[in-house]
Each structure stands twice: as C-alpha cells, then as structure tokens.
Design an enzyme around this catalytic site. Sequence first.
Site, short mmCIF file in Angstrom:
data_model
loop_
_atom_site.label_atom_id
_atom_site.label_comp_id
_atom_site.label_asym_id
_atom_site.label_seq_id
_atom_site.Cartn_x
_atom_site.Cartn_y
_atom_site.Cartn_z
N GLY A 47 0.83 -1.19 0.00
CA GLY A 47 0.00 0.00 0.00
C GLY A 47 0.87 1.24 0.00
O GLY A 47 2.07 1.17 0.31
N GLN A 52 2.80 9.97 1.86
CA GLN A 52 4.17 9.46 1.78
C GLN A 52 4.96 10.01 0.60
O GLN A 52 6.17 9.88 0.55
CB GLN A 52 4.16 7.93 1.70
N CYS A 96 6.87 -0.20 7.23
CA CYS A 96 6.41 0.97 6.48
C CYS A 96 7.53 1.48 5.59
O CYS A 96 8.67 1.58 6.03
CB CYS A 96 5.97 2.07 7.45
N LEU A 97 7.19 1.81 4.36
CA LEU A 97 8.19 2.33 3.42
C LEU A 97 8.78 3.65 3.92
O LEU A 97 9.88 4.02 3.51
CB LEU A 97 7.54 2.53 2.04
N HIS A 138 -3.34 1.10 8.44
CA HIS A 138 -2.02 1.71 8.28
C HIS A 138 -2.08 2.88 7.30
O HIS A 138 -1.53 3.96 7.57
CB HIS A 138 -1.06 0.61 7.81
N GLU A 139 -2.75 2.70 6.16
CA GLU A 139 -2.80 3.77 5.14
C GLU A 139 -3.66 4.94 5.62
O GLU A 139 -3.33 6.11 5.37
CB GLU A 139 -3.33 3.22 3.81
N HIS A 142 -1.71 7.06 7.85
CA HIS A 142 -0.82 7.98 7.11
C HIS A 142 -1.56 9.26 6.73
O HIS A 142 -1.01 10.36 6.82
CB HIS A 142 -0.32 7.33 5.80
O1 GNR Z 1 4.34 -2.81 2.46
C1 GNR Z 1 3.76 -2.63 3.54
N1 GNR Z 1 3.49 -3.72 4.34
C2 GNR Z 1 2.63 -3.65 5.43
C3 GNR Z 1 2.62 -4.74 6.29
C4 GNR Z 1 1.78 -4.74 7.39
C5 GNR Z 1 0.95 -3.69 7.63
C6 GNR Z 1 0.98 -2.57 6.79
C7 GNR Z 1 1.81 -2.57 5.69
S1 GNR Z 1 1.79 -1.21 4.61
C8 GNR Z 1 3.42 -1.27 3.98
C9 GNR Z 1 3.62 -0.22 2.88
C10 GNR Z 1 3.47 1.15 3.48
O2 GNR Z 1 4.30 1.70 4.16
N2 GNR Z 1 2.32 1.75 3.26
O3 GNR Z 1 2.07 2.96 3.80
NI NI Z 2 3.40 3.09 5.55
#
Ligand code: GNR
Ligand code: NI
Length: 176
Positions: A47, A52, A96-97, A138-139, A142
């Site tokens: 995602g 980001q 998270c990236l 998670h998204e 963000h």
């Molecule tokens: O690639 C991603 N893996 C992930 C694993 C577990 C919970 C959330 C994520 S999102 C992350 C990519 C990212 O940073 N998205 O904002």
């Molecule tokens: Ni992330």
Amino acid sequence: MLLEVLQFPDPALRVKAEPFKPGDVDESVRELAESMAETMYEEPGIGLAATQVGVAKRLVVMDLDWKEDGERRPRVLLNPEIVEREGEAVSEEEGCLSVPDFNADVERDARVRVVARTLDWEEVEFDVTGLESFCFQHEIDHLDGVLFIDRISRLKRDLYVRRRKKLLRREREETG
Ligand code: GNR
Ligand code: NI
C-alpha cells in the site's frame, strides 16, 4: 513516473491530508494515482498513501495480491474512512516504506468496514480482516499524519528514533 517516498522524520509525514470533493478528480489526480501505484510496485509495498509522496490529499493505492512479474491491479481509493471496527488483533512485523529498517507488532482492530470513493466517484465498501484490515488501518493512519511507530511502546519507538537519527547524522557527516 516513480516518486520519492518520504522517510521518517520528514515533517510532511505528520500533515493531516485533505479530503477530495466531488469534481476534484481531474487528470492530475489520475496521474498521481498511477505514479503512486508504479512507486508502490517498485519499492515494493502492499500500500502507499499520498502523504508518503508529499501530497496532503486523502488518496491511497493498495494491492495485496501482486506477485513479482504478476499482473498489476492496484486499488485506488479516495477519502477512505473506517465506519465500523470490531475486535482486537496484532499485526505481526508491520513495516512501512517511510520507516526504513524497522518492523514491529502493532495492536490493531481485527475487522474494519471501510467506505471510500473510486476515481469515478463511485462509493465502494470493504469488510476486511487480517493483513488487508491492517493495511487499510495503516494507510488511513498515514492520511492523518500517524505512523505505526506511534502505536508501539515508547521504549521501542525511542530505540528506533535514536538509531535512525544516528544513521542520518552519520550519513550527513560522510557526505559533508
Ligand atoms: O508494504 C507494507 N506492508 C505492510 C505490512 C503490514 C501492515 C501494513 C503494511 S503497509 C506497507 C507499505 C506502506 O508503508 N504503506 O504505507
Ligand atoms: Ni506506511
């Protein structure tokens, strides 16, 4: 076009993103979504939120099914919102990236119902559990300027923050 993914502690990651209004979706929004998807597959991640890449708009792209060299079917969502949440779960080794070189278990809702808009302004709904549910949470975090390290113990967060700042300091010293 590949975009630069901002990394902690970039202050842009703390900005709360603005929702889209009907009629806001123009060619530039479609191009942004396409570039975000390309960037997500390149990294790779499951995602990516507009926050980001430094754009404070409520836009996310997701793809949990993609495998290297497989078909790319990114889900592009505007204004995703959790309208129902249920139960407790722990996402194992969440990453998270924008938070390089770190993974941690995060307490999340087990099941969420998410409402969003597509690029064609159609309302879509998802009722999800497991990794898909963690990814939505998670998204959407963000888009609110929240990172997964905000949801772990202070001790673990402080250890990461110190390690990260030390690394950045060393990098700055090396490049002068
Ligand atoms: O690639 C991603 N893996 C992930 C694993 C577990 C919970 C959330 C994520 S999102 C992350 C990519 C990212 O940073 N998205 O904002
Ligand atoms: Ni992330």
